[in-house]
Write an enzyme that holds these catalytic residues in place. Structure first.
Site, short mmCIF file in Angstrom:
data_model
loop_
_atom_site.label_atom_id
_atom_site.label_comp_id
_atom_site.label_asym_id
_atom_site.label_seq_id
_atom_site.Cartn_x
_atom_site.Cartn_y
_atom_site.Cartn_z
N CYS A 112 0.40 -0.90 -0.41
CA CYS A 112 0.25 -0.15 0.50
C CYS A 112 0.56 1.00 -0.30
CB CYS A 112 -0.95 0.07 1.15
SG CYS A 112 -0.01 -0.70 2.93
N ASN A 113 1.93 1.34 0.99
CA ASN A 113 2.18 2.71 0.74
C ASN A 113 3.58 2.69 -0.40
OD1 ASN A 113 2.38 3.30 3.45
ND2 ASN A 113 2.96 1.91 4.21
N HIS A 139 10.27 1.06 2.99
CA HIS A 139 10.34 1.76 1.25
C HIS A 139 10.59 2.44 0.25
CE1 HIS A 139 7.61 1.88 6.23
NE2 HIS A 139 6.18 1.03 4.99
N ALA A 140 11.65 2.75 1.16
CA ALA A 140 12.48 3.65 0.24
C ALA A 140 12.69 2.57 -1.18
CB ALA A 140 13.47 4.18 0.08
N HIS A 198 -2.65 5.45 6.48
CA HIS A 198 -1.24 6.32 6.64
C HIS A 198 -1.76 7.35 6.11
CE1 HIS A 198 0.25 2.17 6.40
NE2 HIS A 198 -0.21 1.88 5.78
N GLN A 233 -4.64 2.03 3.56
CA GLN A 233 -4.01 0.31 3.80
C GLN A 233 -4.61 -0.71 2.36
OE1 GLN A 233 -4.88 1.77 6.61
NE2 GLN A 233 -5.84 0.76 7.26
#
Lengths: 347, 347
Positions: free
Chosen positions: A139-140, A193-194, A219, A301
């Site tokens: 999701c993120n 996430h990155a 989020h 999310q």
């Protein structure tokens, strides 16, 4: 009709099942679930044939829940499987999919190497066409990739420094926290996430830091982006407006300045389960100074990856070679972009 | 068709508007709202003519929200008004309703003396027939009255000692708490809920204590009830099962043991805004020992009074003289009682 089997019928799986059943080029042939809880009842109520582990047939039937068969039975009637099982179970399941030569879509909880390609419909639909194993990023990551892809396409992205304020647990997760804390999640830099963004946008210089807070709804991302050229706020707004699955919200004339208020609108307009498939970008918080852009966006999310899964099914099956056409089809059916103050974003 | 004007379009008002518009014997002729926020947008999207204070026409129209007229204009086209304004505003508004000889339904935030009768469809529908001013009691009181009325009717209630664990704020109330506390709300005994129950069930010996906790979804009542005769658990279950607007939930075969999980089911089955109109009674927590009964139930503060308002409209207008028939009609339209594991409760 693409015959889709859903393996794992929890937060993500049940939403994908509903979204598949609304499309005209695919159908749900069954869902596989391991526990005889209320979600099994809901599956039956929605008319999805229920497949369960062979050694648990009795547990389900004792609770009055009719069982159609085992996982093997489900695989034998499916063209494609969407695996929405908990993290790392997908990797285990993959052995069975390989053995039976069945294509599969995995979720972002699996490592990237579970699949041939990590997927975002806007950024790299074409890479997934005809592949056997595709992973829809989390999701993120989906929220990040959508906005970074479009800024990179339109202006070039030099660097991204982002803070991810994560919801602590999903609404139904009654045993998970934090309840009264801000948790460094993870306690190192960068957060995953990155790294995950780079499985799709390989050349982007991005660092993210993530904390988890006591809320269940969405989020929020706070992104500081350096572009390769100077832009105006109007340029950026125009880029966002013309991109599918991005919702601009103006707090000035809607009064919305929180995740709970945007969820309230989703409830008011009748979104199924109040699901929000779009990146929710606050237009009046958007700031541009030369080549520097600040974007604050909300990501639900539970829902944001659902349209991506539908598009991934089309790409893998090869029925649609244009990502844009697939997205248009998906978005029309799920009514993505239809908000009280907005027109349909896709034209 | 009863022409209904909704004065106050917030948490309760917007739900009543939607419920009215689904009935075949009444219609929404307009809604009155004071602030040009996202709920005004949603009203327009749903097709409700919007009436606003005369001195705020410009505020709404500057935000692109079309305005139909003032409160006076709305009253001139309404047969009955449902006043769902914040506490005590209803009392002020009543002067206007009296002056214009328009009937009105008030909500539980007003004191009992605002109306000729305090109302619960199950307990005293008939008392409200043809009255000019009726007050639908609050969410907690509605939840209490339903279950106490039926136990009193079937077995006689000697006394009730109840704890009310209140949600701290509604989902959209971003400025309200508590955020990390258990608040004595109020810090004296009894809480007003006991007194409010007596506006309908005048003879019941009831004491309630209330605390507020950091959650937005539902209230929970823990009731210790002494009956006038000995009963079995089966008797009590049968009484509950045969009463409309009571939902029995068995945690054993659904796995549901929290407010968030029952809300998750409401989301899964497509309840509008995840609204729960029923008292949610945990069947396996229900305990009976001789004449003593323990009941634990959930009450969704946003929705439980909605069907009661629909019935109150019918009673006041005089179109339906049977409470049971009105409830059956309301419940069928709102699909009350339809849960994955239950049949329709009303027959």
């Amino acid at each position: 009709m693409i015959r889709v089997g859903i393996v794992g019928y929890g937060t993500i799986g049940k939403r994908i099942a509903d979204a598949v059943s609304k499309q005209d080029d695919m159908e749900v042939v069954g869902v596989f679930k391991t526990r005889p809880n209320f979600e099994a009842w809901s599956a039956i109520k929605r008319g999805y044939p229920l497949y369960v582990p062979e050694d648990r047939f009795a547990d389900f039937e004792k609770n009055g829940i009719p069982v159609k068969g085992s996982l093997k039975d489900l695989l034998s009637v499916s063209d494609i499987v969407v695996d929405a099982t908990p993290n790392k179970v997908g990797k285990e399941n993959k052995k069975m999919y390989v053995e039976r030569k069945i294509k599969a879509i995995f979720q972002g909880g699996e490592k990237a190497d579970v699949a041939d390609v990590s997927f975002n419909a806007l950024a790299n639909y074409e890479e997934a066409i005809g592949k056997s194993y595709v992973r829809v990023v989390s999701c993120n990551t989906t929220g990040l990739v959508r906005v970074l892809y479009l800024l990179d396409r339109d202006y070039g992205v030099r660097s991204v420094r982002g803070t991810i304020v994560r919801r602590g647990a999903d609404p139904k997760e009654v045993k998970k926290g934090p309840l009264n804390s801000i948790v460094l999640d993870p306690p190192h830099i960068p957060s995953h996430h990155a790294e995950d963004v780079k499985t799709i946008l390989r050349h982007i210089d991005i660092v993210t830091v993530a904390v988890a807070v006591p809320t269940t709804l969405m989020h929020v991302h706070i992104l500081n982006i350096r572009l390769r050229s100077k832009v105006s706020k109007e340029d950026v707004v125009k880029s966002l407006e013309s991109t599918p699955r991005i919702l601009l919200v103006n707090s000035g004339f809607t009064g919305i300045k929180s995740t709970s208020e945007i969820i309230e609108v989703a409830r008011d307009i009748g979104r199924s389960r109040y699901d929000i498939y779009e990146n929710v970008v606050w237009e009046d918080t958007l700031a541009v100074d030369g080549d520097e852009v600040f974007i604050v966006q909300g990501v639900q999310q539970e829902a944001i990856v659902v349209p991506e899964n539908i598009d991934a099914i089309r790409a893998v099956s090869g029925v649609e070679t244009s990502g844009r056409r697939s997205m248009m089809k998906t978005d029309k059916v799920l009514r993505i972009g239809e908000w009280p103050w907005s027109k349909l974003l896709l034209v």
